[in-house]
Design an enzyme around this catalytic site. Structure first.
Site, PDB file in Angstrom:
ATOM      1  N   LYS A 127      -8.970   2.720  -2.206  1.00 38.74           N
ATOM      2  CA  LYS A 127      -9.410   1.998  -0.968  1.00 38.74           C
ATOM      3  C   LYS A 127     -10.803   2.319  -0.488  1.00 38.74           C
ATOM      4  O   LYS A 127     -11.210   3.518  -0.383  1.00 38.74           O
ATOM      5  CB  LYS A 127      -8.125   2.454   0.131  1.00 38.74           C
ATOM      6  CG  LYS A 127      -8.152   1.712   1.330  1.00 38.74           C
ATOM      7  CD  LYS A 127      -7.117   1.814   2.417  1.00 38.74           C
ATOM      8  CE  LYS A 127      -7.082   1.076   3.615  1.00 38.74           C
ATOM      9  NZ  LYS A 127      -5.863   1.345   4.371  1.00 38.74           N
ATOM     10  N   GLU A 175       0.802  -1.332   0.088  1.00 41.82           N
ATOM     11  CA  GLU A 175      -0.091   0.076  -0.250  1.00 41.82           C
ATOM     12  C   GLU A 175       0.878   1.320  -0.032  1.00 41.82           C
ATOM     13  O   GLU A 175       1.977   1.357   0.768  1.00 41.82           O
ATOM     14  CB  GLU A 175      -0.980  -0.067   1.335  1.00 41.82           C
ATOM     15  CG  GLU A 175      -1.656   1.109   1.365  1.00 41.82           C
ATOM     16  CD  GLU A 175      -2.608   0.936   2.700  1.00 41.82           C
ATOM     17  OE1 GLU A 175      -3.438   1.674   2.807  1.00 41.82           O
ATOM     18  OE2 GLU A 175      -2.269   0.144   3.534  1.00 41.82           O
ATOM     19  N   GLU A 207      -9.859 -49.337  -4.526  1.00 42.11           N
ATOM     20  CA  GLU A 207     -10.524 -50.571  -5.360  1.00 42.11           C
ATOM     21  C   GLU A 207     -11.796 -50.309  -6.024  1.00 42.11           C
ATOM     22  O   GLU A 207     -11.930 -50.737  -7.021  1.00 42.11           O
ATOM     23  CB  GLU A 207     -10.560 -51.736  -4.267  1.00 42.11           C
ATOM     24  CG  GLU A 207      -9.072 -52.203  -3.701  1.00 42.11           C
ATOM     25  CD  GLU A 207      -9.330 -53.273  -2.456  1.00 42.11           C
ATOM     26  OE1 GLU A 207      -8.407 -53.914  -2.286  1.00 42.11           O
ATOM     27  OE2 GLU A 207     -10.440 -53.315  -1.958  1.00 42.11           O
ATOM     28  N   GLY A 213      -4.638 -59.213   5.390  1.00 44.97           N
ATOM     29  CA  GLY A 213      -4.233 -58.117   4.510  1.00 44.97           C
ATOM     30  C   GLY A 213      -4.489 -56.664   5.108  1.00 44.97           C
ATOM     31  O   GLY A 213      -5.122 -56.547   6.228  1.00 44.97           O
ATOM     32  N   CYS A 252      -5.592  -3.133   2.047  1.00 48.62           N
ATOM     33  CA  CYS A 252      -5.113  -3.324   3.829  1.00 48.62           C
ATOM     34  C   CYS A 252      -6.719  -3.562   4.350  1.00 48.62           C
ATOM     35  O   CYS A 252      -7.249  -4.395   4.400  1.00 48.62           O
ATOM     36  CB  CYS A 252      -4.431  -2.305   3.984  1.00 48.62           C
ATOM     37  SG  CYS A 252      -3.770  -2.403   5.784  1.00 48.62           S
TER      38      CYS A 252
END
Length: 646
Positions: A115, A46, A474, A363, A178
């Protein structure tokens, strides 16, 4: 910029208060450096041309003229750069002075944004010098002029502006200054509704204890709620420390996640790559994103910028389902197990079920399912003996997995039942006239379906339900036997990808007693296999899943970007090459990418009739929830693009 990937930069130059010439030299140097390094947009702090802390000097004509001359110099020196620069300066317009951001590109000013929210508290007295930009926001077709000594430049002036790239419409940005981001009704809300995927913020935020965290939180929350990226450039060394100290805290944030962050009390350039296509995809996916803001009085400024390939300087995470940091990973694993267990516990209580049945193979997936069941039984205050773990050895079962299954069941206090199924399967082969020596899909699936039948019947026998063990990876690949392991009465792993299954089991191993931990770690070391083909002569596993369908690391990567963001094969291929550089070459990646798409499209029919399952992450394949795809969808468009890749 190709594929929506844009390198952006936040620059904090060294400056001298009220020395426009010195400050301009610093800005130009950083602009050229950032452009050379591939940044397509550079945000400066700024009022960086003059310095923010000029005080009443802002009312001096000499300073204001010096700022305009400096802006002209910046435009002249950066005319050859294919980079947008956004610099802050005081600018007088229609008898008022505004704190502005000049959006500059190739020697021109695309627009000047004032701004809107001026602080007037503590050490900040901006309303003493400036007029709030919201007063200019309502002006229609407002244009300002700047004379550079040779010609008069005319450009749009006003707070309601957004800037859009003609070659890449997703690259649309808005400008805040800002305080605009600290207020409740931030200008960024309208900008995002207008299509801005990037909000740039030119700031001069003083540093006090605790403000760093607050600033970071604000930007993460705002970018997350607006599904946008934020580039926040903060002032640092050189601003007056008469009453405040400035730390140059630059931040680049994308959809709530920090892409890059500078250290406090530093200067220089912070770089980050954002993905505007991903952000646009997130907005399309979210039907709660409000894009209905009226376009009245809104100016959309277009610019043209050739699409160049953005070099990916930051490593793409090869395991997007898994957090990077160990502390986050531990917390994530604990939370996931709790979610899975809570889902199952709720189902058990709802149907007043006293037992739960699982096929325990030794597994990874069935081990995780057992872990979840143990946690669920604890939540319900039920004895773990109500968990019926069934091991069903057959032609492909190895001693290693069999022993691990038995040890796991006993260690967790589950009721272990061993039911060999060789004779049942052989009888079935005899019934349908199949030669046992032919190890085809019939040979394999007959075993999987026999196991499911046994589990279902035991569940009926014990007034329980069968717990599914199959994981998300899967399901994506269709690597399940239809009406075999594909089916259950509640599937606790259905939204857990294979790459994450390992971490969950490892987490459990690190939080349990030594004997059980050693079994879990051996399960982790066991190759992934359905064990439907006879073992090797030495008794080891002969059928390894990843040799057949490909590495799960790759498939989970593909799955994440296909389902989460809807990326094209081309973009996923490019990201995968970056993520797996040094692990898989592009030939291997392309081979399995093609395989993934083929399996994903051809196996949808298995996903169209999935059992209930708890959702624990942002991606699931439930036909009742996140993924609704016809089983006969055509792959031709995707295949055509895949065929162009090399």
């Amino acid at each position: 910029m190709k594929d929506g990937l844009i390198k952006i930069a936040c620059a904090t130059p060294l400056l001298h208060v009220a020395d426009c010439e010195y400050n301009t030299m610093q800005i130009i140097a950083q602009a050229k450096e950032a452009s050379y390094n591939g940044a397509k947009i550079v945000v400066f702090p700024e009022l960086c041309i003059t310095g923010y802390t000029c005080g009443d000097l802002f009312l001096q004509e000499t300073l204001l003229n010096g700022a305009k001359a400096a802006l002209c110099h910046i435009l002249q020196e950066t005319i050859q750069l294919s980079t947008i620069l956004i610099v802050g300066l005081p600018y007088a317009y229609q008898n008022a002075l505004y704190n502005c951001a000049a959006v500059c590109y190739q020697g021109k000013i695309l627009g000047m944004v004032p701004k809107q929210n001026l602080p007037n508290y503590g050490e900040f007295y901006e309303m003493r010098h400036f007029t709030p930009g919201k007063d200019a926001a309502e002006l229609k077709n407002s244009f300002a002029t700047l004379y550079n000594g040779k010609e008069k430049m005319t450009f749009p002036f006003g707070a309601k502006q957004i800037f859009s790239c003609m070659e890449l419409p997703e690259f649309t940005f808005g400008v805040e200054i800002c305080e605009d981001v600290w207020v409740g009704d931030t200008p960024s809300i309208r900008m995002a509704q207008m299509g801005a995927t990037l909000i740039v913020n030119l700031s001069c935020s003083d540093e006090i204890i605790g403000k760093e965290d607050y600033r970071r939180t604000i930007l993460q929350a705002k970018s997350g709620s607006l599904l946008c990226a934020y580039a926040y450039a903060d002032a640092g060394f050189g601003e007056s420390t008469q009453d405040m100290v400035f730390a140059g805290h630059n931040l680049i944030v994308e959809n709530g996640a920090i892409v890059a962050e500078s250290q406090l009390f530093s200067h220089g350039i912070l770089y980050g790559v954002i993905d505007v296509q991903k952000l646009q995809g997130e907005r399309r996916r979210s039907n709660t994103f409000d894009a209905t803001f009226s376009t009245e009085n809104i100016s959309k400024v277009s610019f043209t910028m050739p699409l160049a390939q953005t070099i990916l300087t930051k490593q793409i995470n090869p395991a997007p389902f898994v957090p990077n940091k160990n502390t986050e990973l531990s917390k994530r694993c604990e939370r996931i197990l709790t979610l899975q267990a809570t889902g199952l516990a709720t189902r058990l209580k709802h149907i007043n079920c006293k037992t739960a049945v699982v096929g325990l193979s030794g597994g990874l997936d069935s081990t995780l399912a057992l872990i979840v069941m143990v946690h669920a039984f604890r939540i319900c205050g039920m004895n773990s003996s109500g968990i019926i773990a069934v091991t069903m050895p057959c032609f492909g079962t190895t001693d290693r997995t069999y022993q691990n299954a038995c040890r796991l069941a006993k260690a967790y206090g589950a009721t272990l039942r061993e039911i060999p199924i060789q004779n049942s399967v052989r009888q079935h082969f005899q019934d349908i006239g199949h030669n046992e020596s032919i190890h085809d899909v019939t040979y394999e699936n007959a075993q999987a379906r026999e196991r499911t039948q046994v589990l279902m019947d035991i569940a009926n026998q014990t007034s329980g339900i069968v717990i599914g063990t199959g994981d998300l990876s899967e399901l994506a690949l269709g690597w399940a036997t239809y009406n075999g392991d594909h089916m259950s009465m509640y599937a606790v792993n259905a939204s857990i990808p294979k790459t994450l299954v390992r971490y969950l089991v490892a987490y459990e191993a690190s939080h349990t007693e030594t004997a059980l931990s050693s079994v879990l770690r051996d399960v982790l070391d066991t190759p992934v296999s359905p064990e439907l083909l006879p073992p090797k002569e030495d008794g080891s596993i002969a059928q390894k899943t990843e040799d057949i369908v490909g590495p799960y690391a790759l498939h989970d990567f593909f799955l994440y970007y296909i389902l989460r963001f809807g990326f094209s094969p081309h973009k996923i291929y490019r990201l995968a090459q970056s993520a797996f550089a040094g692990t898989y070459d592009k030939t291997i990646i392309l081979k399995w990418l093609k395989k993934f798409y083929w399996r994903f499209f051809s196996q949808q029919f298995k996903r169209s009739c999935l059992p209930d399952a708890p959702k624990v992450g942002s991606i699931t394949l439930s036909p009742r929830g996140d993924w609704r795809m016809p089983s006969d969808a055509c792959i031709s468009l995707w295949q055509k693009e895949l065929d162009t890749l090399s």
